[in-house]
Design an enzyme around this catalytic site. Structure first.
Site, PDB file in Angstrom:
ATOM      1  N   ARG A 135       0.778  -1.350  -0.036  1.00 53.00           N
ATOM      2  CA  ARG A 135      -0.123   0.094  -0.010  1.00 53.00           C
ATOM      3  C   ARG A 135       0.823   1.193  -0.145  1.00 53.00           C
ATOM      4  O   ARG A 135       0.526   2.371  -0.432  1.00 53.00           O
ATOM      5  CB  ARG A 135      -0.901  -0.132   1.100  1.00 53.00           C
ATOM      6  CG  ARG A 135      -2.107  -0.839   0.804  1.00 53.00           C
ATOM      7  CD  ARG A 135      -3.270  -0.592   2.085  1.00 53.00           C
ATOM      8  NE  ARG A 135      -4.086  -1.742   1.724  1.00 53.00           N
ATOM      9  CZ  ARG A 135      -5.411  -1.765   2.527  1.00 53.00           C
ATOM     10  NH1 ARG A 135      -5.532  -1.018   3.670  1.00 53.00           N
ATOM     11  NH2 ARG A 135      -6.575  -2.310   2.160  1.00 53.00           N
TER      12      ARG A 135
ATOM     13  N   GLY B 102     -10.677  -8.596  -0.739  1.00 53.13           N
ATOM     14  CA  GLY B 102      -9.708  -9.327   0.033  1.00 53.13           C
ATOM     15  C   GLY B 102      -9.382 -10.557  -0.458  1.00 53.13           C
ATOM     16  O   GLY B 102      -8.309 -11.017  -0.883  1.00 53.13           O
TER      17      GLY B 102
ATOM     18  N   GLY C  79     -13.879  -3.172   1.037  1.00 59.39           N
ATOM     19  CA  GLY C  79     -15.067  -2.423   1.085  1.00 59.39           C
ATOM     20  C   GLY C  79     -15.537  -1.492   0.544  1.00 59.39           C
ATOM     21  O   GLY C  79     -16.742  -1.459  -0.315  1.00 59.39           O
TER      22      GLY C  79
ATOM     23  N   LYS D  86     -21.168 -16.774   1.325  1.00 56.92           N
ATOM     24  CA  LYS D  86     -22.618 -16.673   1.659  1.00 56.92           C
ATOM     25  C   LYS D  86     -23.153 -15.635   0.776  1.00 56.92           C
ATOM     26  O   LYS D  86     -22.909 -14.648   0.459  1.00 56.92           O
ATOM     27  CB  LYS D  86     -22.938 -16.086   3.225  1.00 56.92           C
ATOM     28  CG  LYS D  86     -22.270 -16.967   4.154  1.00 56.92           C
ATOM     29  CD  LYS D  86     -22.320 -16.608   5.644  1.00 56.92           C
ATOM     30  CE  LYS D  86     -21.950 -17.597   6.677  1.00 56.92           C
ATOM     31  NZ  LYS D  86     -22.206 -16.941   8.137  1.00 56.92           N
TER      32      LYS D  86
END
Length: 396
Positions: A36, A354, A377, A197
Site C-alpha cells: 500500500r 480481499g 469494502g 454466503k
C-alpha cells in the site's frame, strides 16, 4: 464521472494535504508488506515534481478516538522514506500547534506524515470542526485513498468541502478502471461473484443482475442456489434459509436478461483439508456424506466460453476453497483464462476484494489483469451501486 486530478491543479509552493491509505501490516515495529505504501508513490512524487509540499493524512487500525501507542503511524516513516527516496518527517498529531509547526518546518522536496487521523473521535463522525482544523494546515486537498472512500470521515469527505480538491494518481486510476468496468462498459459484460454466503452479497447480486449480461456464481454461494433449485448438496456449506431469496434472484435475472451461470459439475470431498481424497461429480449428484469444495472442469469450460464471448469482466470472490489444494483448480484455471484474454486485448478485466486479490495472486494471474483493486469494502460497495462519499465529494 468528472473529477479533477493533479494535472488540473497548480501546486507550486503549496502545502498539499494528501489522504492516503497506508494501513499496512507491522510486526515488531517494522512494515512487513509495503504494497500500500508503494501504491502511493506516483502521487507523492508528482506532487513533489509540481513544486508542492506533500503532507500525508492516514488512518491506522481502529483506535476509536483514543491515542494508542501501538497504532501510531511513526513506525511507517522508514518504509515511506525508502519507497519515496526522500526524507519523511513525522508530526505527533494531525491538527493543532504540533502539526502546524511541522508543516511550517517542512523543507522543499521532502514529505511530512501526520499522526493517525483516527486518534481523534471526530474523524469517523465526519466532524466539520476537525476537517476545518486539518484544512487549516494546507491550501489543496488530494484524496488518493479509494479504499477509504466508502467512509464519510473528516479526512475523506469533510476535507473536500474545505479545500480545492482532486483525485491522486491511485484514486484516478481506480475510478477510471471502475468506470470502464461498470459505468460505461464494452459489452458483453460478465461478472464473477464467489465467496461463502449469499446473505453477505445480496445488494451486490441485486445490482449486478440489472447491469451485467452474464453472472457467474461460485463458492459456497453457488451451493445455496443449487439448493434453491431442489438439488441436494450433502454436507456442503449452504444457507438453506436463503433459498427463497436465491429463487427471487434467479427469477429477476430472467426479466433483466442476465444469464446466471451455476456449476454443472463439482469437486467433492469428505474432509476440508489440503489434498483430501476427492472426486468430480455432476452438480446434482453430490453424495450425502460429502461437501462441495470446488467447481469442476466442465464448469470451468463453460466459464471460459463466457469469458471468451465477453469484452468486460468484473470479479469478486473465489470459485472454490482456493486456500487449499486441489480445491483451487477452478479459480486458478478461470483466472488464467481471463488473464490470457486480457493480454490478447479482447477482454478488460477488473477484480477486487480481499479474498479475490489473495486468490488471483495465488493463481499467478493477478499481474495480467487490467486492474486489481486492493480496496475491499469500497470496491464491494461500488459493485453494489452505492455512492461512495469520498468520491462524491471530489465530484462536487
Amino acid at each position: 464521472m468528472a473529477w479533477k486530478t493533479l494535472d488540473d491543479l497548480d501546486l507550486a509552493g503549496k502545502v498539499v494535504l494528501t489522504r492516503v491509505d497506508i494501513n499496512v501490516p507491522v510486526e515488531n515495529g517494522r512494515v512487513t508488506d509495503p504494497t500500500r505504501i508503494e501504491k502511493i508513490v506516483p502521487t507523492v512524487k508528482d506532487i513533489l515534481a509540481k513544486g508542492g509540499k506533500p503532507v500525508l493524512l492516514a488512518h491506522f487500525g481502529r483506535p476509536k478516538g483514543q491515542v494508542l501507542a501501538d497504532l501510531s503511524l511513526a513506525p511507517l516513516v522508514p518504509a515511506l522514506s525508502h519507497a519515496l527516496g526522500v526524507n519523511v518527517h513525522f508530526a505527533e498529531d494531525c491538527i493543532g500547534t504540533v502539526a502546524k509547526k511541522a508543516v511550517a518546518a517542512l523543507p522543499d522536496g521532502e514529505v511530512l506524515l501526520l499522526e493517525n487521523t483516527r486518534f481523534h473521535a471526530g474523524e469517523e463522525k465526519n466532524d466539520a470542526e476537525l476537517a476545518a482544523s486539518m484544512g487549516a494546515l494546507g491550501s489543496v486537498y488530494v484524496n488518493d485513498a479509494f479504499s477509504a472512500a466508502h467512509r464519510a470521515h473528516s479526512s475523506t469527505e469533510g476535507l473536500a468541502q474545505v479545500l480545492p480538491s482532486a483525485a491522486g494518481r491511485l484514486m484516478a486510476a481506480e475510478l477510471k478502471a471502475l468506470e470502464a468496468a461498470l459505468g460505461e462498459p464494452v459489452r458483453p459484460l460478465a461478472a464473477v461473484v464467489g465467496g461463502a454466503k449469499v446473505s453477505t452479497k445480496l445488494d451486490l447480486l441485486s445490482n449486478l443482475i440489472e447491469k451485467v449480461d452474464h453472472l457467474i456464481i461460485g463458492g459456497g454461494m453457488a451451493n445455496t442456489f443449487l439448493v434453491a433449485q431442489g438439488i441436494e448438496v450433502g454436507s456442503s456449506l449452504a444457507e438453506r434459509d436463503m433459498a427463497d431469496t436465491a429463487r427471487e434472484i434467479l427469477e429477476k435475472a430472467k426479466s433483466t436478461g442476465c444469464a446466471i451461470h451455476l456449476p454443472v459439475d463439482v469437486v467433492v470431498a469428505r474432509e476440508f483439508k489440503a489434498n483430501a481424497e476427492n472426486e468430480t461429480v455432476s452438480a446434482d449428484a453430490c453424495p450425502a456424506d460429502a461437501m462441495i469444495l470446488d467447481a469442476g472442469p466442465k464448469t470451468v469450460e463453460e466459464i471460459a466460453r463466457v469469458f471468451t464471448a465477453s469484452r468486460t469482466l468484473i470479479w469478486n470472490g473465489p470459485l472454490g476453497a482456493f486456500e487449499i489444494t486441489p480445491f483451487d483448480m477452478a479459480t486458478n484455471a478461470a483466472a488464467a483464462k481471463a488473464a490470457e484474454l486480457t493480454e490478447a486485448g479482447s477482454l478488460t478485466s477488473v477484480a477486487g476484494g480481499g479474498d479475490t486479490v489473495a486468490a488471483l495472486n495465488k493463481s499467478g494471474a493477478a499481474q495480467r489483469f487490467t486492474y486489481i483493486s486492493t480496496a475491499g469494502g469500497a470496491f464491494l460497495e461500488w459493485m453494489e451501486g452505492k455512492t461512495l462519499p469520498g468520491v462524491a465529494a471530489l465530484q462536487s
